[in-house]
Design a protein around this motif. Sequence first.
Motif, PDB file in Angstrom:
ATOM      1  N   ARG A   9      18.034  40.495   5.312  1.00 29.36           N
ATOM      2  CA  ARG A   9      18.270  40.704   3.873  1.00 29.36           C
ATOM      3  C   ARG A   9      16.951  40.666   3.105  1.00 29.36           C
ATOM      4  O   ARG A   9      16.678  41.519   2.274  1.00 29.36           O
ATOM      5  N   ASN A  10      16.127  39.649   3.353  1.00 26.35           N
ATOM      6  CA  ASN A  10      14.856  39.544   2.638  1.00 26.35           C
ATOM      7  C   ASN A  10      13.881  40.648   3.030  1.00 26.35           C
ATOM      8  O   ASN A  10      13.108  41.119   2.194  1.00 26.35           O
ATOM      9  N   LEU A  11      13.920  41.060   4.282  1.00 23.82           N
ATOM     10  CA  LEU A  11      13.037  42.148   4.716  1.00 23.82           C
ATOM     11  C   LEU A  11      13.416  43.451   4.019  1.00 23.82           C
ATOM     12  O   LEU A  11      12.549  44.151   3.492  1.00 23.82           O
ATOM     13  N   SER A  12      14.706  43.770   3.975  1.00 20.95           N
ATOM     14  CA  SER A  12      15.114  45.011   3.318  1.00 20.95           C
ATOM     15  C   SER A  12      14.824  44.942   1.818  1.00 20.95           C
ATOM     16  O   SER A  12      14.414  45.936   1.213  1.00 20.95           O
ATOM     17  N   SER A  13      14.998  43.777   1.218  1.00 22.44           N
ATOM     18  CA  SER A  13      14.662  43.613  -0.205  1.00 22.44           C
ATOM     19  C   SER A  13      13.169  43.782  -0.447  1.00 22.44           C
ATOM     20  O   SER A  13      12.752  44.378  -1.452  1.00 22.44           O
ATOM     21  N   THR A  14      12.349  43.267   0.463  1.00 23.54           N
ATOM     22  CA  THR A  14      10.895  43.416   0.343  1.00 23.54           C
ATOM     23  C   THR A  14      10.511  44.888   0.406  1.00 23.54           C
ATOM     24  O   THR A  14       9.707  45.363  -0.398  1.00 23.54           O
ATOM     25  N   PHE A  15      11.084  45.615   1.352  1.00 23.69           N
ATOM     26  CA  PHE A  15      10.836  47.057   1.446  1.00 23.69           C
ATOM     27  C   PHE A  15      11.181  47.731   0.125  1.00 23.69           C
ATOM     28  O   PHE A  15      10.397  48.506  -0.427  1.00 23.69           O
ATOM     29  N   HIS A  16      12.376  47.454  -0.353  1.00 19.14           N
ATOM     30  CA  HIS A  16      12.865  48.093  -1.573  1.00 19.14           C
ATOM     31  C   HIS A  16      11.947  47.796  -2.761  1.00 19.14           C
ATOM     32  O   HIS A  16      11.559  48.687  -3.513  1.00 19.14           O
ATOM     33  N   GLY A  68      21.270  46.930   3.720  1.00 20.50           N
ATOM     34  CA  GLY A  68      19.904  46.710   4.193  1.00 20.50           C
ATOM     35  C   GLY A  68      19.328  47.939   4.868  1.00 20.50           C
ATOM     36  O   GLY A  68      18.175  48.311   4.623  1.00 20.50           O
ATOM     37  N   THR A  69      20.133  48.577   5.695  1.00 23.86           N
ATOM     38  CA  THR A  69      19.694  49.794   6.381  1.00 23.86           C
ATOM     39  C   THR A  69      19.373  50.893   5.369  1.00 23.86           C
ATOM     40  O   THR A  69      18.320  51.531   5.435  1.00 23.86           O
ATOM     41  N   ALA A  70      20.275  51.085   4.418  1.00 33.63           N
ATOM     42  CA  ALA A  70      20.074  52.118   3.401  1.00 33.63           C
ATOM     43  C   ALA A  70      18.874  51.794   2.509  1.00 33.63           C
ATOM     44  O   ALA A  70      18.114  52.693   2.128  1.00 33.63           O
ATOM     45  N   ASN A  71      18.679  50.526   2.179  1.00 37.84           N
ATOM     46  CA  ASN A  71      17.534  50.134   1.348  1.00 37.84           C
ATOM     47  C   ASN A  71      16.211  50.401   2.044  1.00 37.84           C
ATOM     48  O   ASN A  71      15.256  50.856   1.417  1.00 37.84           O
ATOM     49  N   VAL A  72      16.145  50.103   3.323  1.00 37.18           N
ATOM     50  CA  VAL A  72      14.901  50.363   4.060  1.00 37.18           C
ATOM     51  C   VAL A  72      14.649  51.870   4.134  1.00 37.18           C
ATOM     52  O   VAL A  72      13.526  52.330   3.912  1.00 37.18           O
ATOM     53  N   ALA A  95      29.672  54.349  -0.662  1.00 31.93           N
ATOM     54  CA  ALA A  95      29.166  55.637  -1.135  1.00 31.93           C
ATOM     55  C   ALA A  95      27.665  55.581  -1.429  1.00 31.93           C
ATOM     56  O   ALA A  95      26.922  56.512  -1.117  1.00 31.93           O
ATOM     57  N   GLN A  96      27.216  54.476  -2.025  1.00 27.48           N
ATOM     58  CA  GLN A  96      25.785  54.342  -2.353  1.00 27.48           C
ATOM     59  C   GLN A  96      24.935  54.276  -1.090  1.00 27.48           C
ATOM     60  O   GLN A  96      23.863  54.885  -1.022  1.00 27.48           O
ATOM     61  N   ASP A  97      25.397  53.551  -0.075  1.00 27.46           N
ATOM     62  CA  ASP A  97      24.668  53.471   1.193  1.00 27.46           C
ATOM     63  C   ASP A  97      24.540  54.856   1.825  1.00 27.46           C
ATOM     64  O   ASP A  97      23.486  55.229   2.332  1.00 27.46           O
ATOM     65  N   ILE A  98      25.640  55.606   1.797  1.00 28.88           N
ATOM     66  CA  ILE A  98      25.626  56.957   2.368  1.00 28.88           C
ATOM     67  C   ILE A  98      24.665  57.850   1.590  1.00 28.88           C
ATOM     68  O   ILE A  98      23.833  58.549   2.171  1.00 28.88           O
ATOM     69  N   ALA A  99      24.776  57.828   0.267  1.00 31.92           N
ATOM     70  CA  ALA A  99      23.918  58.676  -0.571  1.00 31.92           C
ATOM     71  C   ALA A  99      22.443  58.346  -0.364  1.00 31.92           C
ATOM     72  O   ALA A  99      21.608  59.257  -0.219  1.00 31.92           O
ATOM     73  N   ASN A 100      22.103  57.058  -0.346  1.00 28.97           N
ATOM     74  CA  ASN A 100      20.701  56.661  -0.150  1.00 28.97           C
ATOM     75  C   ASN A 100      20.190  57.090   1.214  1.00 28.97           C
ATOM     76  O   ASN A 100      19.047  57.536   1.348  1.00 28.97           O
ATOM     77  N   THR A 101      21.031  56.957   2.222  1.00 29.78           N
ATOM     78  CA  THR A 101      20.630  57.319   3.586  1.00 29.78           C
ATOM     79  C   THR A 101      20.386  58.819   3.707  1.00 29.78           C
ATOM     80  O   THR A 101      19.363  59.250   4.252  1.00 29.78           O
ATOM     81  N   VAL A 102      21.304  59.613   3.177  1.00 35.36           N
ATOM     82  CA  VAL A 102      21.145  61.069   3.252  1.00 35.36           C
ATOM     83  C   VAL A 102      19.937  61.516   2.434  1.00 35.36           C
ATOM     84  O   VAL A 102      19.128  62.338   2.895  1.00 35.36           O
ATOM     85  N   TRP A 103      19.791  60.964   1.220  1.00 38.60           N
ATOM     86  CA  TRP A 103      18.645  61.312   0.380  1.00 38.60           C
ATOM     87  C   TRP A 103      17.332  60.975   1.098  1.00 38.60           C
ATOM     88  O   TRP A 103      16.390  61.775   1.110  1.00 38.60           O
ATOM     89  N   ALA A 104      17.272  59.796   1.697  1.00 40.58           N
ATOM     90  CA  ALA A 104      16.051  59.353   2.375  1.00 40.58           C
ATOM     91  C   ALA A 104      15.694  60.290   3.525  1.00 40.58           C
ATOM     92  O   ALA A 104      14.531  60.694   3.665  1.00 40.58           O
ATOM     93  N   HIS A 105      16.672  60.640   4.328  1.00 39.65           N
ATOM     94  CA  HIS A 105      16.407  61.552   5.440  1.00 39.65           C
ATOM     95  C   HIS A 105      15.887  62.895   4.932  1.00 39.65           C
ATOM     96  O   HIS A 105      14.927  63.444   5.476  1.00 39.65           O
ATOM     97  N   GLY A 106      16.527  63.414   3.905  1.00 40.72           N
ATOM     98  CA  GLY A 106      16.097  64.691   3.348  1.00 40.72           C
ATOM     99  C   GLY A 106      14.708  64.628   2.746  1.00 40.72           C
ATOM    100  O   GLY A 106      13.914  65.563   2.882  1.00 40.72           O
ATOM    101  N   THR A 107      14.402  63.522   2.105  1.00 41.60           N
ATOM    102  CA  THR A 107      13.114  63.369   1.439  1.00 41.60           C
ATOM    103  C   THR A 107      11.955  63.364   2.424  1.00 41.60           C
ATOM    104  O   THR A 107      10.913  63.972   2.170  1.00 41.60           O
ATOM    105  N   VAL A 108      12.126  62.673   3.556  1.00 46.15           N
ATOM    106  CA  VAL A 108      11.025  62.632   4.544  1.00 46.15           C
ATOM    107  C   VAL A 108      11.155  63.722   5.610  1.00 46.15           C
ATOM    108  O   VAL A 108      10.282  63.864   6.446  1.00 46.15           O
TER     109      VAL A 108
END
Length: 124
Positions: free
Chosen positions: A10-17, A53-57, A88-101
């Motif tokens: 949890r703290n690691l994903s928050s640090t990334f974010h 956490g996965t979506a935040n990273v 829904a937010q986890d899915i959206a963040n994950t898809v956006w992240a993949h597309g962005t990089v």
Amino acid sequence: ISLVQSFGPRNLSSTFHKLAKIGKLCRWNISNASWIVLESEVIRISKHFDPMGTANVAWALATAKRSPAAVWTVLDNTSLRNIQKFNAQDIANTVWAHGTVGHSSSELFDKISVVALPRLREFN
């Protein structure tokens, strides 16, 4: 490094974010060495991440324009294990992240489409 290893998922994903957000808002570049330490820890403890956490990273890596293949692979595997629990937010963040990089995972995207289609009303 020992401090990062004590963070937990949890703290690691928050640090990334937070680092990615600060970097974006303040145009502050976090050193490559710091990102590598954090990314190594993600690889080490990825199996303990929850969907948020996965979506935040993933969001943080994309925001910081980081695309280390090994980290994206473990995030994909973690996402695949937990995809039924993604909101829904986890899915959206994950898809956006993949597309962005520009990272593609056909297996993950196939699973996301199966999970997301029946829940389209949850997306805004």
